[in-house]
Design an enzyme around this catalytic site. Structure first.
Site: not given
Ligand code: KIV
Length: 264
Positions: A181, A114, A84, A45-46, A112
């Site tokens: 992280e 959080e 994500d 989600d970056s 993934k």
């Molecule tokens: O969203 C993302 O790119 C991430 C990484 C930085 C681990 O969660």
């Protein structure tokens, strides 16, 4: 060429072989990273920051991640593909089920999420229904407003202990991978040594089982700012495939991250 699974990463951990991960958002870069032997690709989600130009990851939707997961899937042959779950897409167990299913059907091998203790039941329910889960602890960017900025986590003893306890509880709940992280290197080392599952670090020192970076940082094209824990491999090599090979090589040899990329 055998496909990477959570079990092959576990094998790497057992053998003490470091593995590499990168974010990817489209088929062409995914294909380049896959063919250079990057083990794990994350549709992160970056993308909210590096693709969409937002200040944080919160505006990203499940439709955004699903679209980019479908694109990345078409470029991947070997790497493990993680998608994500974006902000508030897993706030309840029902939402987590529905949205994780969308990402798995878009081509992800794993999702993934959080967070720590509040996610334990969600993790168990997802894995019971056949959805592999990667957890993410430390600086979890979806909580940036709670943290008051993108700040190193786990610096004091209480917080370090909480992160370690949550890591153990998530493993017991069924997660197959953990991302940590921006935490002190010593804490990341303790977590990696304590858990059986592979731990992937970003800004977490050299002693995790694998390393992940955002592709835009590795290629030096993030808008102006590259985090201290990252490295511009394109500057060093001048060519994208060589940059990816250099990243992989330095991680596998334990050269990256060095002390200049690490928080103590
Ligand atoms: O969203 C993302 O790119 C991430 C990484 C930085 C681990 O969660």
């Amino acid at each position: 060429m055998s496909k990477i699974t959570s079990f092959s990463l576990l094998e790497c951990k057992r053998e003490g072989k470091k593995f590499t991960a990168l974010t990817a958002y489209d088929a062409s870069f995914a294909n380049a990273f896959d063919s250079e032997g990057i083990d794990v690709l994350l549709v992160g989600d970056s993308m909210g920051m590096v693709l969409q130009g937002h200040d944080d990851t919160l505006p990203v939707s499940i439709a955004d991640i699903a679209y980019h997961t479908r694109c990345v899937r078409r470029g991947v042959k070997r790497s493990l593909l993680i998608a994500d779950m974006p902000f508030m897409s897993y706030a309840t167990i029902e939402q987590a089920m529905t949205n994780a299913a969308i990402l798995m059907q878009a081509g992800a091998n794993m999702v993934k999420v959080e967070g720590g203790h509040w996610l334990l039941e969600t993790v168990t329910k997802l894995t019971e229904r056949g959805i592999p889960v990667c957890a993410h602890l430390g600086l979890t960017p979806q909580s940036v407003h709670l943290f008051g900025g993108f700040k190193i986590q786990g610096r004091d003893d209480d917080n370090a202990q909480r992160i370690l306890t949550e890591a153990k509880a998530l493993e017991a709940a069924g997660v197959q991978l953990l991302v940590v992280e921006c935490i002190p290197a010593q804490l990341a080392k303790t977590i990696s040594e304590t858990l059986t599952i592979p731990v992937i670090g970003i800004g977490a020192g050299a002693d995790t089982d694998g390393q992940i970076l955002v592709m835009h940082d590795v290629l030096g094209i993030s808008s102006g700012y590259i985090p201290r824990f990252s490295k511009n491999y394109l500057k060093q090599t001048g060519e994208i495939h060589e940059a990816i090979r250099a990243y992989k090589d330095e991680v596998e040899k334990g050269i990256f991250p060095s002390s200049e990329h690490t928080f103590n």
